[in-house]
Design a protein around this motif. Structure first.
Motif, PDB file in Angstrom:
ATOM      1  N   LEU A 164       0.835  -1.203   0.000  1.00  0.00           N
ATOM      2  CA  LEU A 164       0.000   0.000   0.000  1.00  0.00           C
ATOM      3  C   LEU A 164       0.872   1.256   0.000  1.00  0.00           C
ATOM      4  N   LYS A 165       1.849   1.282   0.897  1.00  0.00           N
ATOM      5  CA  LYS A 165       2.731   2.443   1.023  1.00  0.00           C
ATOM      6  C   LYS A 165       3.567   2.652  -0.233  1.00  0.00           C
ATOM      7  N   ASP A 166       4.189   1.580  -0.719  1.00  0.00           N
ATOM      8  CA  ASP A 166       5.067   1.686  -1.888  1.00  0.00           C
ATOM      9  C   ASP A 166       4.317   2.157  -3.119  1.00  0.00           C
ATOM     10  N   ILE A 202      -0.503   1.359 -14.706  1.00  0.00           N
ATOM     11  CA  ILE A 202      -0.199   0.048 -14.130  1.00  0.00           C
ATOM     12  C   ILE A 202      -0.108   0.140 -12.607  1.00  0.00           C
ATOM     13  N   ILE A 203       0.594   1.171 -12.109  1.00  0.00           N
ATOM     14  CA  ILE A 203       0.745   1.344 -10.659  1.00  0.00           C
ATOM     15  C   ILE A 203      -0.612   1.600 -10.019  1.00  0.00           C
ATOM     16  N   SER A 204      -1.451   2.384 -10.682  1.00  0.00           N
ATOM     17  CA  SER A 204      -2.793   2.659 -10.169  1.00  0.00           C
ATOM     18  C   SER A 204      -3.614   1.375 -10.066  1.00  0.00           C
ATOM     19  N   LEU A 231       3.044   5.897  -7.347  1.00  0.00           N
ATOM     20  CA  LEU A 231       2.046   6.547  -8.193  1.00  0.00           C
ATOM     21  C   LEU A 231       2.293   8.049  -8.283  1.00  0.00           C
ATOM     22  N   LYS A 232       2.662   8.663  -7.161  1.00  0.00           N
ATOM     23  CA  LYS A 232       2.969  10.094  -7.167  1.00  0.00           C
ATOM     24  C   LYS A 232       4.174  10.389  -8.060  1.00  0.00           C
ATOM     25  N   GLU A 240       3.628   7.895 -18.250  1.00  0.00           N
ATOM     26  CA  GLU A 240       2.193   7.923 -18.535  1.00  0.00           C
ATOM     27  C   GLU A 240       1.583   6.527 -18.495  1.00  0.00           C
ATOM     28  N   GLN A 241       2.255   5.569 -19.125  1.00  0.00           N
ATOM     29  CA  GLN A 241       1.746   4.205 -19.128  1.00  0.00           C
ATOM     30  C   GLN A 241       1.962   3.536 -17.778  1.00  0.00           C
TER      31      GLN A 241
END
Length: 217
Positions: A158-160, A190-192, A165-166, A185-186
């Motif tokens: 969750l933290k990572d 994926i991270i989201s 994402l930021k 951008e891509q």
């Protein structure tokens, strides 16, 4: 005999064919779920150079920022792979194991197809291992098992992924290097997606999520 006109036509068409081939080159899905679309590969302008930069141009603060992003993302991705393998080995929960498998698959591909090629183009050295923070986390998780392991792994993910994402969002907005911008951008998509998945798992395991209420089972 091939005419000069035919040779000229073949010469003009070949870059289009090469570009189409590069854009169609994608790795097959593994572990289920949507697989990241890998950016098309671009060749460096010259040794040590990268798209959008001239070999004769002195590095700017922007260049250093983009290099730092690539280095951090490459190192962080390798840590995600190592942590994912550990979770597959130690977790006793099917959903955590499935998520961990996706981390290994997605971050391995992102590293090999995105960050290692652009790191080479930009002259960024590949990391020799996890960061001190990730090493400490890996050592901690190695000593845990069962529900305790799952809780610590979920909290770490969750933290990572919130932090990652930021970083990806910032580079997607500010990057001047077109390849770095495309990766950011891509990558943020994926991270989201990863963040949404781990938040769902956190709720299922009653692990608190910052800014969200966790319903009890």
């Amino acid at each position: 005999m091939i005419s000069k006109r035919t040779v000229r036509t073949m010469w003009l068409c070949s870059p289009v064919l090469l570009l189409s081939t590069a854009m169609l080159a994608q790795a097959p899905p593994s572990g289920g779920g949507q697989q990241p679309n890998m950016p098309s590969q671009q060749q460096p302008n010259a040794p040590g150079a990268y798209p959008g930069a001239s070999p004769a141009t002195a590095p700017t603060e922007q260049d250093f920022g983009e290099k730092a992003f690539v280095s951090k993302a490459l190192q962080g991705g390798e840590a995600e792979v190592e942590l994912g393998k550990l979770a597959q080995e130690k977790s006793q929960s099917a959903d955590v194991k499935q998520f961990a498998q996706k981390m290994v698959s997605d971050h391995s591909q992102m590293g090999e197809k995105w960050f290692k090629p652009v790191a080479q183009q930009m002259g960024v050295s590949e990391p020799k291992g996890p960061s001190k923070k990730d090493k400490k986390l890996i050592e901690k998780l190695q000593g845990l098992s069962g529900p305790q392991f799952d809780t610590e792994y979920i909290q770490a993910m969750l933290k990572d992924h919130k932090e990652d994402l930021k970083d990806f969002q910032n580079q997607a907005q500010s990057a001047q290097n077109p390849v770095v911008k495309q990766i950011a951008e891509q990558g943020q998509k994926i991270i989201s997606m990863h963040l949404q998945l781990i938040e769902q798992i956190a709720q299922a395991h009653n692990v608190p999520i910052e800014g969200k209420e966790v319903s009890s089972r």
